[in-house]
Design a protein around this motif. Structure first.
Motif, PDB file in Angstrom:
ATOM      1  N   GLY A   8      43.598  42.537  40.278  1.00 30.99           N
ATOM      2  CA  GLY A   8      43.618  41.329  41.084  1.00 30.99           C
ATOM      3  C   GLY A   8      44.285  40.134  40.447  1.00 30.99           C
ATOM      4  O   GLY A   8      44.416  39.083  41.074  1.00 30.99           O
ATOM      5  N   SER A  17      43.921  30.219  44.613  1.00 31.68           N
ATOM      6  CA  SER A  17      42.782  31.113  44.432  1.00 31.68           C
ATOM      7  C   SER A  17      43.243  32.534  44.128  1.00 31.68           C
ATOM      8  O   SER A  17      44.332  32.946  44.539  1.00 31.68           O
ATOM      9  N   ARG A  19      41.164  36.587  43.579  1.00 30.77           N
ATOM     10  CA  ARG A  19      39.920  37.337  43.476  1.00 30.77           C
ATOM     11  C   ARG A  19      40.161  38.551  42.591  1.00 30.77           C
ATOM     12  O   ARG A  19      40.966  39.417  42.908  1.00 30.77           O
ATOM     13  N   ALA A  21      38.790  41.995  40.774  1.00 37.68           N
ATOM     14  CA  ALA A  21      37.861  43.080  41.060  1.00 37.68           C
ATOM     15  C   ALA A  21      37.678  43.941  39.817  1.00 37.68           C
ATOM     16  O   ALA A  21      38.624  44.139  39.056  1.00 37.68           O
ATOM     17  N   PHE A  68      34.283  29.195  40.272  1.00 41.50           N
ATOM     18  CA  PHE A  68      34.285  30.660  40.248  1.00 41.50           C
ATOM     19  C   PHE A  68      32.949  31.167  40.773  1.00 41.50           C
ATOM     20  O   PHE A  68      31.902  30.553  40.571  1.00 41.50           O
ATOM     21  N   THR A  69      33.006  32.328  41.426  1.00 41.96           N
ATOM     22  CA  THR A  69      31.794  32.969  41.933  1.00 41.96           C
ATOM     23  C   THR A  69      31.847  34.464  41.632  1.00 41.96           C
ATOM     24  O   THR A  69      32.830  35.126  41.960  1.00 41.96           O
ATOM     25  N   TYR A  80      33.156  41.442  41.742  1.00 41.94           N
ATOM     26  CA  TYR A  80      34.255  40.534  42.031  1.00 41.94           C
ATOM     27  C   TYR A  80      34.079  39.210  41.297  1.00 41.94           C
ATOM     28  O   TYR A  80      32.962  38.780  41.021  1.00 41.94           O
ATOM     29  N   GLN A  82      35.559  35.633  42.284  1.00 41.70           N
ATOM     30  CA  GLN A  82      36.357  34.766  43.145  1.00 41.70           C
ATOM     31  C   GLN A  82      36.669  33.497  42.384  1.00 41.70           C
ATOM     32  O   GLN A  82      35.762  32.795  41.927  1.00 41.70           O
ATOM     33  N   ASN A  84      38.532  29.924  42.535  1.00 41.33           N
ATOM     34  CA  ASN A  84      39.129  28.882  43.380  1.00 41.33           C
ATOM     35  C   ASN A  84      39.523  27.677  42.534  1.00 41.33           C
ATOM     36  O   ASN A  84      39.080  27.530  41.395  1.00 41.33           O
TER      37      ASN A  84
END
Length: 126
Positions: A8, A17, A19, A21, A68-69, A80, A82, A84
């Motif tokens: 990713g 952004s 993401r 993986a 980030f998440t 994942y 994520q 941003n």
């Protein structure tokens, strides 16, 4: 055989952004904490985020908190990240790792992680 496959990464402009993986095989997320780490050229590897198997709680470094998440899709055996509002200072190779029962150390205890993915490059241009 335990395997972690990170993907990713890519080139993105600041503010964009991505993401990431981390596809896992050979073990269950019920048994392992998962961490995301990054390493920029000339710098030490640092913890970015982790998620604990015991209770699903997550932790983030101050540098990425709020942007980030981390999440788990157990059906796909994939974790994942994520990302941003990316900044040029987020540029690094990102790695996922798995370790058992790391608890409050999951973000800092790099040496206690048993399994590592191969890394994926994230480059943020200004």
């Amino acid at each position: 055989e335990v395997q972690l496959q990170a993907s990713g990464g890519g080139l993105v402009q600041a503010g964009g952004s991505l993401r990431l993986a981390c596809a896992a095989s050979g073990f269950s997320f019920d048994d392992y904490d998962i961490g995301w780490f990054r390493q920029a050229p000339g710098k030490k590897r640092e913890g970015v985020s982790c998620i604990r198997a015991s209770d699903g709680s997550a932790e983030y470094s101050e540098a990425v908190k709020g942007r980030f998440t981390i999440s788990i899709d157990s059906a796909k055996n994939t974790v994942y990240l994520q990302m941003n509002s990316l900044k040029p200072e987020d540029t690094a190779v990102y790695y996922c790792a798995a370790g058992r029962t790391l608890g409050p150390r999951c973000l800092r205890a790099t040496s206690l992680y048993e399994y590592w993915g191969q890394g994926t490059q994230v480059t943020v241009s200004s």
